[in-house]
Design an enzyme around this catalytic site. Structure first.
Site, PDB file in Angstrom:
ATOM      1  N   ASP A   1       0.840  -1.202   0.000  1.00 45.87           N
ATOM      2  CA  ASP A   1       0.000   0.000   0.000  1.00 45.87           C
ATOM      3  C   ASP A   1       0.874   1.252   0.000  1.00 45.87           C
ATOM      4  O   ASP A   1       2.088   1.186   0.212  1.00 45.87           O
ATOM      5  CB  ASP A   1      -0.957   0.005   1.198  1.00 45.87           C
ATOM      6  CG  ASP A   1      -0.308  -0.491   2.483  1.00 45.87           C
ATOM      7  OD1 ASP A   1       0.884  -0.200   2.694  1.00 45.87           O
ATOM      8  OD2 ASP A   1      -0.976  -1.166   3.281  1.00 45.87           O
TER       9      ASP A   1
ATOM     10  N   HIS B   1      -8.036  -5.725   9.972  1.00 48.67           N
ATOM     11  CA  HIS B   1      -7.737  -5.262   8.609  1.00 48.67           C
ATOM     12  C   HIS B   1      -6.369  -5.759   8.152  1.00 48.67           C
ATOM     13  O   HIS B   1      -5.470  -5.988   8.959  1.00 48.67           O
ATOM     14  CB  HIS B   1      -7.825  -3.734   8.509  1.00 48.67           C
ATOM     15  CG  HIS B   1      -6.674  -2.989   9.114  1.00 48.67           C
ATOM     16  ND1 HIS B   1      -6.743  -2.366  10.335  1.00 48.67           N
ATOM     17  CD2 HIS B   1      -5.422  -2.746   8.647  1.00 48.67           C
ATOM     18  CE1 HIS B   1      -5.595  -1.778  10.605  1.00 48.67           C
ATOM     19  NE2 HIS B   1      -4.762  -1.997   9.597  1.00 48.67           N
TER      20      HIS B   1
END
Length: 261
Positions: A67, A138
């Site tokens: 990310d 997550h």
């Protein structure tokens, strides 16, 4: 899903680094998926030591980013590209040509997300993806209720995440970007081997939901139950809520030495 319970973070880092080293011995040009944060640092430290000692040749390895912040210049010290250069690439002696990541400064962010998905596929796919997990389950920046089929895309950071990350920006939340690009859960599941490392009692509920709970978007990491080769490495604190902890210890202690993780 295999669950391996280790004494502490260092032992977990050594175990995963050896799995990465063994992969590089079989496939020197392997594409390693890496995550940022403090949890995976013992992995990268152990792998770099193996490379320095000559235990493994990492010179042909490739590294793929999980990310990235949107709008933060690549050269900013807290861009994940910069962080991974310091923590992974330079310790392994790798240059920028070995690195793949999404363009967080692109004018067309949606297009940049799609381009990164294509680039991963064209590179042959990620061979081993390192993952951390949040206290809410997550993975990457796929927050609870993310689609389990999601692809690389832009996500809006929660206010709490921006508050948590402000410590990397001189404690100033105004410097923390509002958006990130993250590999989606569907993208992550395409890696050939997923290895999640979790340490500390603060991760115990998330680990239990991931491993023993139902597959549900409210715990994005539970999607790892669908994967053909997923390994969850946890220390005693992170394993403290697992009902089947004794079973996981027994199966790991009695597996063949050659099998690895």
């Amino acid at each position: 899903m295999e669950v391996v319970i280790v004494p502490d973070a260092k032992a977990g880092g050594l175990l995963i680094a050896e799995a990465m080293a063994e992969l590089l011995r079989r496939k020197p040009e392997a594409l390693l998926g890496v995550a940022t944060g403090s949890t995976p640092l013992p992995i990268y430290t152990a792998l770099a030591e193996k490379a320095r000692s000559g235990d493994v040749d990492a010179s042909r390895a490739r590294v793929a980013q999980l990310d990235e912040y949107v709008g933060l210049p690549a050269e900013h010290p807290e861009s994940y590209r910069s962080v991974l250069r310091r923590e992974v690439l330079e310790p392994l002696g790798l240059g920028p040509d070995a690195f793949m990541g999404p363009d967080g400064t692109a004018e067309d962010v949606v297009g940049a997300c799609e381009a990164y998905d294509r680039a991963l596929a064209e590179a042959g796919g990620v061979d081993l993806q390192v993952l951390g997990i949040g206290t809410d389950g997550h993975i990457g920046f796929n927050e609870p209720c993310s689609s389990l089929a999601s692809r690389t895309r832009i996500k809006t950071l929660t206010e709490q995440t921006r508050i948590d990350n402000a410590r990397f920006f001189d404690g100033d939340i105004e410097q923390v970007p509002h958006h990130v690009i993250t590999q989606g859960i569907g993208t992550i599941l395409e890696a050939r081997h997923l290895v999640l490392l979790a340490t500390g009692e603060g991760k115990a509920d998330a680990v239990a939901a991931t491993v023993e709970g139902p597959v549900a978007a409210v715990c994005p990491a539970s999607a790892l139950q669908f994967h053909r080769h997923a390994t969850v490495v946890v220390d005693e604190g992170a394993a403290s809520k697992l009902k089947l902890a004794d079973y996981f210890r027994h199966t790991y202690n009695n597996k063949p030495d050659w099998q690895g993780i």
